[in-house]
Design an enzyme around this catalytic site. Structure first.
Site, PDB file in Angstrom:
ATOM      1  N   TRP A   1     -35.245  29.708  -5.499  1.00  0.00           N
ATOM      2  CA  TRP A   1     -36.362  29.715  -6.443  1.00  0.00           C
ATOM      3  C   TRP A   1     -36.108  30.665  -7.602  1.00  0.00           C
ATOM      4  O   TRP A   1     -36.782  30.564  -8.643  1.00  0.00           O
ATOM      5  CB  TRP A   1     -37.653  30.108  -5.728  1.00  0.00           C
ATOM      6  CG  TRP A   1     -38.097  29.146  -4.673  1.00  0.00           C
ATOM      7  CD1 TRP A   1     -38.013  29.322  -3.318  1.00  0.00           C
ATOM      8  CD2 TRP A   1     -38.685  27.855  -4.863  1.00  0.00           C
ATOM      9  NE1 TRP A   1     -38.505  28.223  -2.660  1.00  0.00           N
ATOM     10  CE2 TRP A   1     -38.939  27.314  -3.581  1.00  0.00           C
ATOM     11  CE3 TRP A   1     -39.042  27.112  -5.998  1.00  0.00           C
ATOM     12  CZ2 TRP A   1     -39.511  26.046  -3.406  1.00  0.00           C
ATOM     13  CZ3 TRP A   1     -39.613  25.862  -5.815  1.00  0.00           C
ATOM     14  CH2 TRP A   1     -39.847  25.347  -4.545  1.00  0.00           C
TER      15      TRP A   1
ATOM     16  N   ASP B   1     -21.568  24.555  -1.587  1.00  0.00           N
ATOM     17  CA  ASP B   1     -21.490  25.480  -2.720  1.00  0.00           C
ATOM     18  C   ASP B   1     -20.509  24.960  -3.757  1.00  0.00           C
ATOM     19  O   ASP B   1     -19.459  24.412  -3.419  1.00  0.00           O
ATOM     20  CB  ASP B   1     -21.026  26.850  -2.201  1.00  0.00           C
ATOM     21  CG  ASP B   1     -21.219  27.955  -3.230  1.00  0.00           C
ATOM     22  OD1 ASP B   1     -21.960  27.739  -4.212  1.00  0.00           O
ATOM     23  OD2 ASP B   1     -20.621  29.025  -3.054  1.00  0.00           O
TER      24      ASP B   1
ATOM     25  N   ASN C   1     -21.555  23.227  -6.963  1.00  0.00           N
ATOM     26  CA  ASN C   1     -21.974  22.180  -7.900  1.00  0.00           C
ATOM     27  C   ASN C   1     -21.944  22.659  -9.347  1.00  0.00           C
ATOM     28  O   ASN C   1     -21.470  21.956 -10.245  1.00  0.00           O
ATOM     29  CB  ASN C   1     -23.385  21.705  -7.570  1.00  0.00           C
ATOM     30  CG  ASN C   1     -23.466  20.953  -6.266  1.00  0.00           C
ATOM     31  OD1 ASN C   1     -22.459  20.551  -5.700  1.00  0.00           O
ATOM     32  ND2 ASN C   1     -24.679  20.765  -5.766  1.00  0.00           N
TER      33      ASN C   1
ATOM     34  N   SER D   1     -24.759  33.777   3.331  1.00  0.00           N
ATOM     35  CA  SER D   1     -25.873  33.614   2.388  1.00  0.00           C
ATOM     36  C   SER D   1     -27.190  33.265   3.069  1.00  0.00           C
ATOM     37  O   SER D   1     -27.896  32.327   2.676  1.00  0.00           O
ATOM     38  CB  SER D   1     -25.530  32.561   1.326  1.00  0.00           C
ATOM     39  OG  SER D   1     -24.439  32.991   0.541  1.00  0.00           O
TER      40      SER D   1
ATOM     41  N   LEU E   1     -26.420  10.259  14.761  1.00  0.00           N
ATOM     42  CA  LEU E   1     -26.335  11.573  14.136  1.00  0.00           C
ATOM     43  C   LEU E   1     -27.722  12.092  13.778  1.00  0.00           C
ATOM     44  O   LEU E   1     -28.559  11.352  13.262  1.00  0.00           O
ATOM     45  CB  LEU E   1     -25.481  11.476  12.862  1.00  0.00           C
ATOM     46  CG  LEU E   1     -25.460  12.705  11.943  1.00  0.00           C
ATOM     47  CD1 LEU E   1     -24.643  13.835  12.573  1.00  0.00           C
ATOM     48  CD2 LEU E   1     -24.885  12.332  10.568  1.00  0.00           C
TER      49      LEU E   1
ATOM     50  N   ARG F   1     -18.075  26.430   4.591  1.00  0.00           N
ATOM     51  CA  ARG F   1     -18.582  26.736   3.249  1.00  0.00           C
ATOM     52  C   ARG F   1     -17.538  26.312   2.225  1.00  0.00           C
ATOM     53  O   ARG F   1     -16.362  26.655   2.338  1.00  0.00           O
ATOM     54  CB  ARG F   1     -18.894  28.219   3.086  1.00  0.00           C
ATOM     55  CG  ARG F   1     -19.443  28.515   1.671  1.00  0.00           C
ATOM     56  CD  ARG F   1     -20.004  29.888   1.520  1.00  0.00           C
ATOM     57  NE  ARG F   1     -20.617  30.019   0.193  1.00  0.00           N
ATOM     58  CZ  ARG F   1     -21.649  30.782  -0.091  1.00  0.00           C
ATOM     59  NH1 ARG F   1     -22.223  31.501   0.866  1.00  0.00           N
ATOM     60  NH2 ARG F   1     -22.150  30.840  -1.312  1.00  0.00           N
TER      61      ARG F   1
ATOM     62  N   ARG G   1     -20.237  25.209 -10.704  1.00  0.00           N
ATOM     63  CA  ARG G   1     -18.879  25.466 -11.180  1.00  0.00           C
ATOM     64  C   ARG G   1     -18.123  24.163 -11.434  1.00  0.00           C
ATOM     65  O   ARG G   1     -17.324  24.067 -12.365  1.00  0.00           O
ATOM     66  CB  ARG G   1     -18.131  26.332 -10.164  1.00  0.00           C
ATOM     67  CG  ARG G   1     -18.383  27.820 -10.343  1.00  0.00           C
ATOM     68  CD  ARG G   1     -17.887  28.622  -9.172  1.00  0.00           C
ATOM     69  NE  ARG G   1     -18.802  28.518  -8.038  1.00  0.00           N
ATOM     70  CZ  ARG G   1     -18.577  29.087  -6.860  1.00  0.00           C
ATOM     71  NH1 ARG G   1     -17.452  29.760  -6.658  1.00  0.00           N
ATOM     72  NH2 ARG G   1     -19.454  28.968  -5.888  1.00  0.00           N
TER      73      ARG G   1
ATOM     74  N   HIS H   1     -24.997  18.761  -9.679  1.00  0.00           N
ATOM     75  CA  HIS H   1     -25.870  18.526  -8.525  1.00  0.00           C
ATOM     76  C   HIS H   1     -25.888  17.043  -8.143  1.00  0.00           C
ATOM     77  O   HIS H   1     -25.923  16.713  -6.949  1.00  0.00           O
ATOM     78  CB  HIS H   1     -27.280  19.005  -8.822  1.00  0.00           C
ATOM     79  CG  HIS H   1     -27.396  20.494  -8.989  1.00  0.00           C
ATOM     80  ND1 HIS H   1     -26.852  21.381  -8.090  1.00  0.00           N
ATOM     81  CD2 HIS H   1     -27.990  21.253  -9.959  1.00  0.00           C
ATOM     82  CE1 HIS H   1     -27.096  22.623  -8.483  1.00  0.00           C
ATOM     83  NE2 HIS H   1     -27.783  22.567  -9.610  1.00  0.00           N
TER      84      HIS H   1
END
Length: 245
Positions: A74, A25, A27, A201, A136, A193, A29, A42
């Site tokens: 969306w 969370d 990008n 969320s 991983l 987060r 701002r 982004h």
């Protein structure tokens, strides 16, 4: 808990969590504070993905789940959605060979029916290329929503009950878990987060039942190995009793 910049770094003796999940969370701002277009935020977020995947692979983390695009995303302006999907295409085309080199296995969870055919094809090609890797496991949650996932599991269980394939008296937590998109993936040990927001969320709601939650103030494009190590060190100090004493 919110971590500060002075959180302890990861001691060498600490074993990293088996499964780390991250809500990426901040990008937008990050870009706004720099008077830049959201698209650049982004793109910088994609750099943070690259750093985090590499760090987790080097640390020996087993599973890393990244909330890449929620089913609610969306609702964003069409141009932003288009930019996110274009960025996803670039990532899948350009990064999968590097993931393969790092022995990373790529998985995608979420509803693929709303994704464009070329994105679905790239996802399937990327999963197939990395399927045999043993390092991983990187899970991208793409067009994912936990409530929809649980509802879909409930519908499938109900169908099997109606068909006589499942005795309704035997339906339990394990029954539900076995019908989720993550049925073959261990539940996350910790959910991180970024950006200081403190909510899930609609992310891995069932799987998060006993996950440790860590909220960090930095915006996702600024998230780096030091921030990851600080979160892991915080996790290592938690007393996980799973309802016991």
């Amino acid at each position: 808990m919110t971590l500060t910049a002075t959180a302890p770094s990861l001691p060498a003796a600490h074993t990293p969590p088996r499964h780390i999940a991250i809500i990426m969370d901040g990008n937008g701002r990050w870009a706004k504070r720099r008077l830049l277009p959201r698209a650049l935020g982004h793109r910088q977020g994609a750099e943070a993905v690259r750093r985090t995947v590499t760090a987790c692979a080097e640390m020996g983390v087993g599973y890393l789940t990244l909330y890449a695009f929620s089913s609610e995303n969306w609702k964003r302006p069409p141009e932003e959605v288009d930019d996110l999907m274009s960025l996803l295409r670039v990532y899948l085309r350009n990064e999968v060979s590097e993931l393969n080199r790092q022995n990373v296995r790529l998985r995608v969870i979420g509803d693929r029916t709303r994704l464009s055919k070329d994105v679905v094809a790239l996802v399937e090609e990327s999963e197939a290329l990395t399927a045999s890797n043993s390092g991983l496991t990187l899970i991208l949650a793409l067009n994912y929503g936990a409530q929809s996932e649980i509802a879909a599991a409930a519908r499938e269980i109900a169908r099997k009950v109606k068909a006589g394939e499942i005795d309704p008296e035997t339906v339990c937590e394990q029954t539900v878990a076995s019908h989720l998109l993550t049925h073959d993936i261990p539940d996350p040990d910790v959910i991180i987060r970024t950006s200081g927001e403190q909510r899930l969320s609609n992310f891995l709601l069932w799987q998060a039942a006993y996950a440790e939650l860590i909220f960090v103030p930095c915006l996702w494009p600024d998230f780096d190995r030091e921030a990851l190590e600080a979160a892991i060190a915080d996790f290592a100090q938690r007393d996980r009793r799973f309802g016991g004493r």
